[in-house]
Scaffold this motif. Sequence first.
Motif: not given
Length: 413
Positions: A1-20
């Motif tokens: 993965m590129t740094a940019r891909q990791t960054y975007h995946r990280y943000l998606v996972l953070v959102a799904l983690r904290w929305l509940p």
Amino acid sequence: MTARQTYHRYLVLVALRWLPVGLWVPITVLLPLDRGLTLAEAGLAAALQGFVVLALELPTGGLSDSWGRRPVLLAAAGVAIASMSLVLVADTFALFAVVYLFQGVYRALDSGPLDAWYVDAALAENPDARLERGLGAGGTVLGLAVAAGALTSGGIVAWVSVPGIPTLVLPVILGLVVQVAGLVAIALLVHEPPHPSGRRRFLPSLRQVPSVIADGVRIVRGSRILACLLAVELFWGFGMVTFETLLPVHLSDLLGSTERAAAVMGPAGAAGWLAAAAGAALAPLLAARLGVALTAGLLRIVHGITVVGMGLLAGPAGALTGYLAAYLVHGGSNPVHLTLLHREVANDHRSTVVSMNSMMSQPAGAIGLISLTALATATSPSAAIVVGAVVLALAAPLYLPAMRAERRRPVAV
């Protein structure tokens, strides 16, 4: 993965983690009360979560370092789904106690591995990566997700009706759906390098946990910077009682009614998380100009000042202005503090040290809760808030070792 891909995946996972979490917050107390528990029983059941987190925080951090970020994140998501599923049917003190026991296990497993995965990947591509940018963006998404969840939950309870389903259960169902989506997202998006042994097995990894923890303790003992950063959490945990616990009491005094204070705190809480998101977005910009360590130290002082304003500014409007300013600084402080922490730790012990950092705030928060509430009872909530604000600001000098080390670092790009 590129740094940019990791960054975007990280943000998606953070959102799904904290929305509940945001969906659950407005009904945390209301749902048990609606199911027949007393307020004391609801509080006692919820307290179990803190004890479980305190007991498991360090072992689960070691497990993340020995077993891997991905399997621990998957295990955490599975426990979260089990906990939320049980909420759907829990109607006794015993069942809610099990809910919070699961929540404690989930919080302990979930504390650190996602950030550690992002930092591992970012540093693998660029050892001088500006971690505060990604962690700050993660903090922004976290605040937005919690605020969006809280507002959505409030809107569902106020305006949505589904025949045969109690209104307070609807946010739980939505939260469960999001958690299942989060589990799937972890399985699809989180990738990490192969384990040195060629595969990751649970039991061998579990046997390594004590040695990983011992190594983490030795690392902290041998690093003045890490020791000071962990000590910051003592002051931070103590002082957070001011805006997490004492503000509603202060508002009830100002408004002359606990009911009015409760009505105000709902939207104020959502606004506070939005302010925290803004702070997390602004902190990397400030750090780029002043340096991460200097920014962290200045924010400690400013945090104390905002909490003093929360306690002393005139009227409810003044208290709420101070509250929002405190959350703005609170949101900005976390990514710069974690950046300094991650700089000092290698991948093999990253989650362990992050868990140690998180652990420090637990006893400090308990001491703050006992002492500051006692002080508020003996004097006034305003006086207790000011004392907590002073403690928050006293942490600033603890960033001096990191500041001196940062001046010797080559300029990052």
